[in-house]
Design a protein around this motif. Structure first.
Motif, PDB file in Angstrom:
ATOM      1  N   GLU A   1       0.638  -1.345  -0.163  1.00 40.72           N
ATOM      2  CA  GLU A   1      -0.245   0.132  -0.046  1.00 40.72           C
ATOM      3  C   GLU A   1       1.207   1.466  -0.084  1.00 40.72           C
ATOM      4  O   GLU A   1       1.734   1.241   1.064  1.00 40.72           O
ATOM      5  N   ASP A   2       0.599   2.019  -0.776  1.00 38.45           N
ATOM      6  CA  ASP A   2       2.022   3.465  -0.763  1.00 38.45           C
ATOM      7  C   ASP A   2       1.349   4.261  -1.049  1.00 38.45           C
ATOM      8  O   ASP A   2       1.804   5.311  -0.205  1.00 38.45           O
ATOM      9  N   LYS A   3      -0.485   4.801  -0.290  1.00 46.35           N
ATOM     10  CA  LYS A   3      -1.283   6.037  -0.676  1.00 46.35           C
ATOM     11  C   LYS A   3      -0.948   6.257   1.460  1.00 46.35           C
ATOM     12  O   LYS A   3      -1.234   6.850   1.577  1.00 46.35           O
ATOM     13  N   SER A   4      -1.790   5.752   1.895  1.00 44.68           N
ATOM     14  CA  SER A   4      -2.461   5.262   2.729  1.00 44.68           C
ATOM     15  C   SER A   4      -1.972   4.336   4.150  1.00 44.68           C
ATOM     16  O   SER A   4      -1.114   3.657   3.741  1.00 44.68           O
ATOM     17  N   TYR A   5      -1.954   4.407   5.447  1.00 44.83           N
ATOM     18  CA  TYR A   5      -1.587   3.371   6.466  1.00 44.83           C
ATOM     19  C   TYR A   5      -2.354   2.186   6.683  1.00 44.83           C
ATOM     20  O   TYR A   5      -2.728   2.429   8.073  1.00 44.83           O
ATOM     21  N   GLN A   6      -2.350   1.768   5.178  1.00 46.19           N
ATOM     22  CA  GLN A   6      -3.671   0.596   5.636  1.00 46.19           C
ATOM     23  C   GLN A   6      -2.862  -0.826   6.699  1.00 46.19           C
ATOM     24  O   GLN A   6      -2.096  -0.538   5.752  1.00 46.19           O
ATOM     25  N   TRP A   7      -3.729  -0.744   7.396  1.00 44.70           N
ATOM     26  CA  TRP A   7      -3.961  -2.333   8.071  1.00 44.70           C
ATOM     27  C   TRP A   7      -5.058  -2.770   8.592  1.00 44.70           C
ATOM     28  O   TRP A   7      -6.033  -2.417   8.149  1.00 44.70           O
ATOM     29  N   PRO A   8      -5.152  -4.047   8.031  1.00 43.47           N
ATOM     30  CA  PRO A   8      -3.513  -4.651   7.769  1.00 43.47           C
ATOM     31  C   PRO A   8      -3.088  -4.953   7.030  1.00 43.47           C
ATOM     32  O   PRO A   8      -3.882  -3.970   5.695  1.00 43.47           O
ATOM     33  N   PRO A   9      -1.852  -4.566   6.221  1.00 41.44           N
ATOM     34  CA  PRO A   9      -1.522  -4.559   4.968  1.00 41.44           C
ATOM     35  C   PRO A   9      -1.863  -5.277   3.878  1.00 41.44           C
ATOM     36  O   PRO A   9      -2.054  -6.946   3.993  1.00 41.44           O
ATOM     37  N   PRO A  10      -2.149  -4.690   1.898  1.00 46.47           N
ATOM     38  CA  PRO A  10      -2.660  -5.576   1.489  1.00 46.47           C
ATOM     39  C   PRO A  10      -1.370  -6.811   1.013  1.00 46.47           C
ATOM     40  O   PRO A  10      -2.729  -7.711   0.243  1.00 46.47           O
ATOM     41  N   GLY A  11      -0.696  -6.343   1.016  1.00 46.32           N
ATOM     42  CA  GLY A  11       0.089  -7.437   0.828  1.00 46.32           C
ATOM     43  C   GLY A  11       1.959  -6.994   0.921  1.00 46.32           C
ATOM     44  O   GLY A  11       2.064  -5.613   1.185  1.00 46.32           O
ATOM     45  N   PHE A  12       2.609  -7.719  -0.069  1.00 46.59           N
ATOM     46  CA  PHE A  12       3.925  -7.608   0.787  1.00 46.59           C
ATOM     47  C   PHE A  12       5.081  -7.404  -0.314  1.00 46.59           C
ATOM     48  O   PHE A  12       5.008  -8.440  -1.583  1.00 46.59           O
ATOM     49  N   THR A  13       5.989  -6.792  -0.558  1.00 43.00           N
ATOM     50  CA  THR A  13       6.939  -6.292  -1.368  1.00 43.00           C
ATOM     51  C   THR A  13       8.276  -5.545  -0.676  1.00 43.00           C
ATOM     52  O   THR A  13       8.617  -5.059   0.053  1.00 43.00           O
ATOM     53  N   LEU A  14       9.076  -5.833  -1.812  1.00 41.40           N
ATOM     54  CA  LEU A  14      11.142  -5.631  -1.406  1.00 41.40           C
ATOM     55  C   LEU A  14      10.530  -4.336  -1.834  1.00 41.40           C
ATOM     56  O   LEU A  14      11.853  -3.808  -1.798  1.00 41.40           O
ATOM     57  N   LYS A  15       9.944  -3.957  -3.054  1.00 39.46           N
ATOM     58  CA  LYS A  15       9.934  -3.283  -4.090  1.00 39.46           C
ATOM     59  C   LYS A  15      10.420  -1.375  -3.563  1.00 39.46           C
ATOM     60  O   LYS A  15      11.532  -0.717  -4.181  1.00 39.46           O
ATOM     61  N   TRP A  16      10.237  -0.898  -1.645  1.00 40.15           N
ATOM     62  CA  TRP A  16      10.377  -0.600  -1.790  1.00 40.15           C
ATOM     63  C   TRP A  16      11.653   0.050  -0.846  1.00 40.15           C
ATOM     64  O   TRP A  16      12.149   1.345  -1.266  1.00 40.15           O
ATOM     65  N   PHE A  17      12.435  -1.267  -1.151  1.00 34.82           N
ATOM     66  CA  PHE A  17      14.008  -1.288  -0.645  1.00 34.82           C
ATOM     67  C   PHE A  17      14.696  -0.434  -1.751  1.00 34.82           C
ATOM     68  O   PHE A  17      15.272   0.344  -1.819  1.00 34.82           O
ATOM     69  N   ALA A  18      14.307  -1.472  -2.647  1.00 38.36           N
ATOM     70  CA  ALA A  18      14.596  -0.526  -4.485  1.00 38.36           C
ATOM     71  C   ALA A  18      15.215   0.963  -4.208  1.00 38.36           C
ATOM     72  O   ALA A  18      15.501   1.669  -4.832  1.00 38.36           O
ATOM     73  N   VAL A  19      13.323   0.946  -4.257  1.00 38.97           N
ATOM     74  CA  VAL A  19      13.426   2.866  -4.909  1.00 38.97           C
ATOM     75  C   VAL A  19      14.332   3.362  -3.587  1.00 38.97           C
ATOM     76  O   VAL A  19      14.986   4.338  -4.057  1.00 38.97           O
ATOM     77  N   THR A  20      13.978   3.101  -2.343  1.00 40.99           N
ATOM     78  CA  THR A  20      14.575   3.796  -1.890  1.00 40.99           C
ATOM     79  C   THR A  20      16.283   3.889  -1.487  1.00 40.99           C
ATOM     80  O   THR A  20      16.664   5.104  -1.951  1.00 40.99           O
ATOM     81  N   TRP A  21      16.387   2.833  -2.374  1.00 38.84           N
ATOM     82  CA  TRP A  21      18.398   3.057  -2.563  1.00 38.84           C
ATOM     83  C   TRP A  21      18.742   4.198  -4.152  1.00 38.84           C
ATOM     84  O   TRP A  21      19.534   4.535  -4.089  1.00 38.84           O
ATOM     85  N   GLU A  22      17.278   4.383  -4.789  1.00 39.68           N
ATOM     86  CA  GLU A  22      18.232   5.169  -5.788  1.00 39.68           C
ATOM     87  C   GLU A  22      17.875   6.925  -5.347  1.00 39.68           C
ATOM     88  O   GLU A  22      18.439   7.555  -6.537  1.00 39.68           O
TER      89      GLU A  22
END
Lengths: 303, 268
Positions: free
Chosen positions: B36-57
């Motif tokens: 989830e990339d817009k809000s603080y939604q709980w529980p998370p709808p799914g899990f991903t490692l994508k944001w680590f790569a985005v942050t790295w850039e």
């Protein structure tokens, strides 16, 4: 080497010179940079600002201090002090059992777990801690989900409709601000209480029991008085930190401002340094009074 | 004996207190992986490692991290020097104004951070000092001194005076005595104090907002994201990294100061 030897001999013969040499750099640093700045701030609070031109008038006056007593400003002070007291009391209530268990019953591995269990949150990032509560308290966050799952949303909504402590959601209410303050400062309360409880002899509590006191009476008349310096020492931190913080009420809180926010706003966008300085003097004066009382209660030995 | 076992209610209360202190931080770990990339939604709808790569850039994150590390390193070095000197003086002798000096060292953290911040800022303004790397360091070093001081003063008191005298009797001068006798005995306390000072500076935000000008340390970057969010998942990842980065020095400091009863020359 011989020059070093000579210096060394001189220092050994004249210990006062050694102490002076040791103490001079830190005292100069703290004295000039820190105290100097504090006095610069204090001086500014006796200036005033021209209401029409917005220019600071460098004439000594108490006019700026008078402005603190305007209803809108005085409310900010009262609100901050009430919050600081509430946070301090809350932290003492939650912190006491943790400190008591750690000091009295935890042994070996559990002692280490409790020690690290308090130290980790104490030292871990302040902003991350605040941020995690944003996640918890937000409308779509975990706490709302929890209440919905239990079909208790009506209870939460009823609570949020209470004026002053409620609001649109928990993350924009005084209750939210209180929870985050409580969370962030709690370890500062636990450590001094634990330190003071560790000095209470085992046998004293047993003697109290042997003399016929119920557990509550032992707590009320033996344990609590002996732990009080620790509680007061902890309260110095919780109280002082709440008085000055402006980030927590900004991120998790309502539009009703706290002293820190007022200081920040007046020195920044408003450019009213004298009023910001006068506001900043309020926590200093409160803390001086508080520290003076704490010292009389022997709280400094528990730090 | 009954007194060696904790009452059930106390166990529960202590456990709940401990849980209250830890669960929110653990939550960050979950959020760093949410899809989830817009809000603080709980529980998370799914899990991903994508944001680590985005942050790295993200260069802004790297720049903020770099500045934070530099500021923390320099502040720690200054705090180590000043704190050790102060501790050495206070622990060895009784002199006029000793109480005042221990108060002076504690004051920058005993008073709310905003006081330190606004004082420094108004002093910089009065003295016409422009904001720079060094104005941040000035503030950070000032409140880091106390951490080193606290660690060092406790250890100095335990280093026996007879060790110093023995060293002098054997012909060492003050500097050699410090280098070969005192320093080894206090080194772990200094290391621990230094680590805590580093963690304190790395995390400091309130004083920094007043002394940084346009520059961003990592906490300032995070504060900015909290007030005006741009990409929430990146903030989550940075928060996770910050937690991990600050845990290491704390654990290190804990292990270094654990066995402090075994300082040489103690009790002789």
């Amino acid at each position: 080497m011989s020059a070093l030897n000579r210096i060394s001999d001189t220092l050994w013969r004249r210990p006062n010179l050694l102490v002076l040499a040791l103490i001079l750099p830190p005292v100069l640093w703290l004295g000039v940079i820190y105290l100097g700045s504090l006095f610069a701030l204090l001086a500014q609070s006796f200036f005033s600002i021209d209401e029409f031109s917005g220019v600071i008038q460098y004439e000594l006056t108490l006019k700026t201090y008078g402005e603190l007593f305007r209803p809108s400003n005085f409310d900010i002070i009262i609100r901050t002090v009430v919050m600081a007291v509430a946070v301090t009391v809350g932290a003492a209530i939650i912190g006491f059992p943790v400190a008591f268990f750690a000091a009295r019953y935890a042994r070996g591995k559990w002692k280490a777990i409790f020690y690290l269990g308090v130290m980790m949150p104490l030292w871990s990032s302040y902003l991350v801690k605040v941020y995690s509560w944003k996640l918890i308290l937000a409308k779509e966050g975990i706490l709302n989900w929890f209440f919905e799952t239990l079909h208790l949303s009506w209870l939460l909504n009823a609570y949020l409709s209470i004026p002053i402590i409620g609001g649109n959601s928990l993350s924009v209410s005084a209750t939210g601000t209180f929870l985050v303050f409580l969370y962030v400062w709690l370890p500062f309360m636990i450590l001094p209480i634990q330190a003071s409880l560790e000095r209470v002899p085992h046998t004293m509590l047993e003697a109290s029991g042997d003399l016929g006191a119920r557990p509550y009476q032992t707590f009320r008349h033996v344990l609590f008085p002996l732990a009080l310096p620790g509680v007061i020492a902890g309260s110095i931190f919780t109280f002082s930190l709440t008085l000055g913080d402006y980030i927590i009420p900004q991120i998790v809180g309502s539009s009703r401002r706290f002293i820190g926010q007022a200081v920040y706003a007046y020195q920044g966008t408003a450019g009213n340094i004298p009023l910001a300085a006068a506001f900043a003097v309020v926590p200093i004066v409160l803390m001086i009074v508080y520290l003076w009382i704490a010292k009389r209660q022997g709280a400094f030995d528990a730090l | 004996m009954h007194s060696d076992r904790a009452p059930f209610g106390l166990k529960i209360a202590a456990g709940l207190g401990l849980a209250f202190m830890h669960l929110p931080i653990l939550l960050i770990f979950v959020y760093a992986f949410t899809t989830e990339d817009k809000s603080y939604q709980w529980p998370p709808p799914g899990f991903t490692l994508k944001w680590f790569a985005v942050t790295w850039e993200r260069t802004d994150v790297w720049e903020a991290l770099g500045l934070s590390l530099k500021v923390a390193s320099v502040s720690t070095v200054i705090a180590l020097i000043l704190g050790t000197l102060c501790a050495a003086a206070v622990s060895r002798t009784k002199f006029f104004g000793r109480e005042a000096i221990s108060l002076l060292v504690i004051l920058p953290i005993a008073l709310p951070g905003i006081i330190t911040g606004i004082s420094l800022r108004s002093a910089f303004n009065l003295a016409d000092i422009p904001f720079s790397f060094w104005t941040i360091v000035l503030g950070h070093a000032t409140f880091c001194v106390v951490v080193v001081y606290n660690n060092a003063v406790a250890r100095f008191r335990r280093v026996s005076g007879s060790l110093v005298e023995a060293s002098m009797d054997l012909g060492a001068n003050s500097f050699q005595t410090f280098r070969y006798v005192i320093l080894p005995n206090i080194s772990t306390a200094l290391l621990a104090g230094g680590m805590l000072a580093f963690a304190l500076s790395f995390d400091e935000v309130i004083v920094t907002t007043f002394t940084a000008g346009q520059q961003q340390t990592l906490p300032i970057w995070m504060l900015e994201e909290l007030v005006r969010p741009r990409q929430r998942p990146v903030t989550n990842v940075v928060a996770l990294v910050v937690v991990l980065v600050t845990f290491l020095p704390i654990l290190g400091a804990y292990y270094l100061t654990r066995g402090t009863d075994t300082v040489a020359g103690q009790g002789k």
